[in-house]
Design an enzyme around this catalytic site. Structure first.
Site, mmCIF file in Angstrom:
data_model
loop_
_atom_site.group_PDB
_atom_site.id
_atom_site.type_symbol
_atom_site.label_atom_id
_atom_site.label_comp_id
_atom_site.label_asym_id
_atom_site.label_seq_id
_atom_site.Cartn_x
_atom_site.Cartn_y
_atom_site.Cartn_z
ATOM 1 N N LYS A 192 12.943 -2.024 2.842
ATOM 2 C CA LYS A 192 11.979 -1.426 3.780
ATOM 3 C C LYS A 192 11.180 -2.520 4.481
ATOM 4 O O LYS A 192 10.362 -3.210 3.872
ATOM 5 C CB LYS A 192 11.002 -0.488 3.068
ATOM 6 C CG LYS A 192 10.238 0.341 4.099
ATOM 7 C CD LYS A 192 8.915 0.877 3.625
ATOM 8 C CE LYS A 192 7.749 -0.003 3.890
ATOM 9 N NZ LYS A 192 7.387 -0.215 5.296
ATOM 10 N N GLU A 397 -8.540 -13.542 0.948
ATOM 11 C CA GLU A 397 -7.450 -13.919 1.851
ATOM 12 C C GLU A 397 -7.733 -13.334 3.239
ATOM 13 O O GLU A 397 -7.822 -12.120 3.404
ATOM 14 C CB GLU A 397 -6.122 -13.366 1.307
ATOM 15 C CG GLU A 397 -4.928 -13.806 2.123
ATOM 16 C CD GLU A 397 -3.591 -13.293 1.578
ATOM 17 O OE1 GLU A 397 -3.478 -12.090 1.288
ATOM 18 O OE2 GLU A 397 -2.661 -14.114 1.462
HETATM 19 P P1 NDP Z 1 0.743 -4.368 2.568
HETATM 20 O O1 NDP Z 1 0.766 -4.974 1.226
HETATM 21 O O2 NDP Z 1 0.105 -3.051 2.741
HETATM 22 O O3 NDP Z 1 2.233 -4.234 3.142
HETATM 23 C C1 NDP Z 1 3.386 -4.907 2.675
HETATM 24 C C2 NDP Z 1 4.565 -3.945 2.652
HETATM 25 O O4 NDP Z 1 4.338 -2.910 1.703
HETATM 26 C C3 NDP Z 1 4.806 -3.228 3.963
HETATM 27 O O5 NDP Z 1 6.184 -3.004 4.137
HETATM 28 C C4 NDP Z 1 4.068 -1.933 3.748
HETATM 29 O O6 NDP Z 1 4.476 -0.914 4.604
HETATM 30 C C5 NDP Z 1 4.408 -1.637 2.318
HETATM 31 N N1 NDP Z 1 3.478 -0.739 1.627
HETATM 32 C C6 NDP Z 1 2.204 -0.403 1.982
HETATM 33 N N2 NDP Z 1 1.668 0.421 1.052
HETATM 34 C C7 NDP Z 1 2.606 0.597 0.101
HETATM 35 C C8 NDP Z 1 2.645 1.337 -1.129
HETATM 36 N N3 NDP Z 1 1.608 2.023 -1.564
HETATM 37 N N4 NDP Z 1 3.776 1.287 -1.872
HETATM 38 C C9 NDP Z 1 4.836 0.567 -1.467
HETATM 39 N N5 NDP Z 1 4.864 -0.131 -0.323
HETATM 40 C C10 NDP Z 1 3.758 -0.135 0.456
HETATM 41 O O7 NDP Z 1 0.107 -5.376 3.568
HETATM 42 P P2 NDP Z 1 -0.517 -5.023 5.006
HETATM 43 O O8 NDP Z 1 0.535 -5.198 5.983
HETATM 44 O O9 NDP Z 1 -1.243 -3.731 5.000
HETATM 45 O O10 NDP Z 1 -1.594 -6.172 5.134
HETATM 46 C C11 NDP Z 1 -2.848 -6.035 4.471
HETATM 47 C C12 NDP Z 1 -3.313 -7.365 3.967
HETATM 48 O O11 NDP Z 1 -2.420 -7.838 2.986
HETATM 49 C C13 NDP Z 1 -3.319 -8.461 5.009
HETATM 50 O O12 NDP Z 1 -4.504 -8.474 5.701
HETATM 51 C C14 NDP Z 1 -3.109 -9.697 4.198
HETATM 52 O O13 NDP Z 1 -4.344 -10.166 3.725
HETATM 53 C C15 NDP Z 1 -2.304 -9.242 3.043
HETATM 54 N N6 NDP Z 1 -0.883 -9.566 3.170
HETATM 55 C C16 NDP Z 1 -0.433 -10.578 2.428
HETATM 56 C C17 NDP Z 1 0.894 -10.932 2.513
HETATM 57 C C18 NDP Z 1 1.393 -12.050 1.703
HETATM 58 O O14 NDP Z 1 2.557 -12.406 1.820
HETATM 59 N N7 NDP Z 1 0.571 -12.625 0.873
HETATM 60 C C19 NDP Z 1 1.824 -10.285 3.417
HETATM 61 C C20 NDP Z 1 1.243 -9.177 4.142
HETATM 62 C C21 NDP Z 1 -0.061 -8.870 4.004
HETATM 63 P P3 NDP Z 1 3.723 -0.751 6.019
HETATM 64 O O15 NDP Z 1 3.849 -2.033 6.734
HETATM 65 O O16 NDP Z 1 4.507 0.303 6.656
HETATM 66 O O17 NDP Z 1 2.310 -0.388 5.684
#
Ligand code: NDP
Length: 486
Positions: A192, A397
């Site tokens: 996904k 972060e």
């Molecule tokens: P998320 O952790 O929400 O998203 C990562 C992935 O998980 C996306 O594909 C998302 O889908 C999916 N997802 C969201 N909620 C769920 C759930 N309950 N169960 C399973 N999968 C889920 O990150 P965000 O994109 O919302 O970003 C939020 C914050 O997270 C950022 O501001 C940043 O600080 C941090 N982040 C950190 C990352 C890293 O590599 N360290 C990477 C991305 C974000 P969808 O995109 O459709 O919501």
């Protein structure tokens, strides 16, 4: 060059150098990739994916619901118990080599599409994301027929169906990090992509079809967090691999607890990039810039906390500010652009909120003079000095182009401050003394430590963290462990 008069200081500037978008053809609407075919979602829902640099919609993509997750997991199970499960390692390798080569052949198309959907500069998608994605498939192709020699016992077995959830910061690269080791080890996958960056994963689905993998070996489900949740909860999944926020990682860990599913989590970070007074300072400044402004700071291992030795702090800060004044922010498709667009409105709001908190808590904020485009999501490179360890900008972060600068006097103090974080993903050390690098590396609590460089990635090198940065390793021989029953 434009010189206004013979005596005037020359105004050196770059001419615009936009990459053409002709090479990509984006369909108005995309279905789900299940069982080797593009199929519409069961409930018919679609959502738009935007170009964050313009806020224009690029395409509509399907919202996978529970019935679609059921279909994809069933297709992956059939492939696992059928043709893919029966494919020996030497033949799995051929498929992986084929995917790698097609990514290389279509590299420009992938790079342009990635920059359009994500907002990252074309220079980065062209030179980093896409070549590294191909390199991951090449690397793991090499392991597929050698698993019994990989140190996991004489007969390591695949786990079955892997559910893989990836974020938006390196969309194709994260898909490669997940798929390549899983397939090399003999698993089938349901992937996904993130809601805001689904397009290169869908192009990869096309490539996977082109490479001739048996139907159902890789399934790609676009959707939102609810789709990810349904995949995590699905009883037909044997392994969950997640990269994303610590908050969602914790939720997933709770959901998986007691189910017997194998889990790897690659979560957030708040890395310290530590500069000693004996470091080559110009090189260190480049490393600081690369550490936090690469990919707009949307990097889990970003060097978001600069720890600089007090005796050189003013010099480093001066040189850093001068260097930041030369960065070019704007059109991600311009080959001269250093800083592209922030990936989404939501992420921009988060960066804005945290930087406002930095000012309120008393840190000194600085950005170079930098005109932001009228449309799209943008944030200027920002440096906070006078940051104390308790400030939110030193603890949380931000995931944006924002650097928090702290100082230290002794190596012991540097270690104590660097480790003062709930995370443990990465760190950087800048010094000319090899012995000091080893002394520091033994004491820094981080999964990846760079010395006199930063943000270097190689498929042969394991990557991952501990504490709230997660567990498990991706890349290298270690990356196979998460996909093998050994
Ligand atoms: P998320 O952790 O929400 O998203 C990562 C992935 O998980 C996306 O594909 C998302 O889908 C999916 N997802 C969201 N909620 C769920 C759930 N309950 N169960 C399973 N999968 C889920 O990150 P965000 O994109 O919302 O970003 C939020 C914050 O997270 C950022 O501001 C940043 O600080 C941090 N982040 C950190 C990352 C890293 O590599 N360290 C990477 C991305 C974000 P969808 O995109 O459709 O919501």
């Amino acid at each position: 060059m434009v010189a206004t008069s013979p005596l005037a200081v020359p105004d050196w500037d770059y001419a615009p150098a936009p990459e053409s978008t002709d090479i990509v053809s984006i369909a108005p609407r995309y279905s789900l990739f299940i069982g080797g075919e593009f199929v519409p979602p069961a409930d018919g829902g679609y959502f738009a994916t935007l170009n964050p640099a313009t806020e224009e919609p690029l395409a509509e993509v399907a919202q996978a619901g529970q019935a679609d997750v059921d279909r994809a997991v069933a297709a992956a199970r059939d492939a696992y118990e059928g043709p893919w499960g029966a494919t020996p390692g030497r033949d799995r390798a051929k498929y992986l080599y084929r995917i790698a080569r097609v990514i290389q052949e279509r590299a420009r198309e992938f790079a342009v599409l990635e920059s359009l959907d994500n907002g990252k500069p074309i220079r980065e998608s062209r030179d980093v994301d896409i070549p590294l994605a191909a390199a991951h498939f090449f690397y793991y192709a090499g392991w597929a027929d050698k698993l019994e020699h990989a140190g996991f016992g004489p007969d390591p077995r695949p786990l079955g169906v892997a559910g893989q959830i990836i974020p938006w910061n390196f969309p194709l690269l994260m898909a490669a990090w997940k798929l390549a080791p899983a397939l090399a080890a003999g698993n089938t996958c349901v992937l996904k992509p993130a809601e805001t960056t689904p397009l290169t994963a869908l192009l990869l689905a096309e490539v996977i079809g082109e490479a001739g993998l048996p139907p159902g070996t890789v399934n790609i489900l676009t959707g939102d967090g609810a789709t990810g949740q349904a995949l995590v909860a699905h009883p037909g999944v044997d392994k969950i691999a997640f990269t994303g926020s610590t908050e969602v990682g914790k939720e997933i860990q709770r959901a998986v607890a007691g189910t017997g599913k194998k889990l790897t989590l690659e979560l957030g970070g708040k890395a310290a990039n530590v500069v000693f007074d004996d470091a080559p300072l110009d090189q260190a400044v480049e490393g600081i810039v690369n550490g936090i402004f690469f990919n707009q700071g949307h990097v889990c291992c970003a060097g978001s906390r600069l720890l600089v030795q007090e005796s050189v702090a003013d010099t480093v800060l001066d040189r850093l500010k001068r260097r930041l004044g030369t960065l070019r922010l704007g059109d991600p498709l311009d080959k001269n652009t250093d800083i592209g667009a922030i990936n989404s409105r939501q992420q921009l709001d988060k960066i804005t909120e945290l930087t406002a908190a930095g000012e309120q808590e008393g840190a000194e904020r600085w950005s170079p003079a930098c005109a932001l485009p009228d449309r799209g999501y943008w944030f200027p490179p920002t440096v906070f000095s006078g940051v104390s360890q308790a400030h939110r900008i030193a603890q949380e972060e931000i995931f944006g182009p924002v650097l928090s600068v702290l100082t230290f006097r002794t190596p012991e103090e540097a270690v104590a401050k660097a480790n003062n974080t709930p995370y443990g993903l990465s760190a950087g050390i800048w010094t000319e003394k090899g012995s000091r690098i080893f002394w520091m590396a033994q004491r820094l609590r981080a999964g990846v430590i760079w010395a006199n460089t930063y943000n270097r990635f190689d498929p042969a090198s394991p990557f991952g963290g501990y504490q709230e940065s997660g567990f498990g390793r991706e890349g290298g021989r270690h990356g196979l462990a998460g996909y093998l029953d050994a």
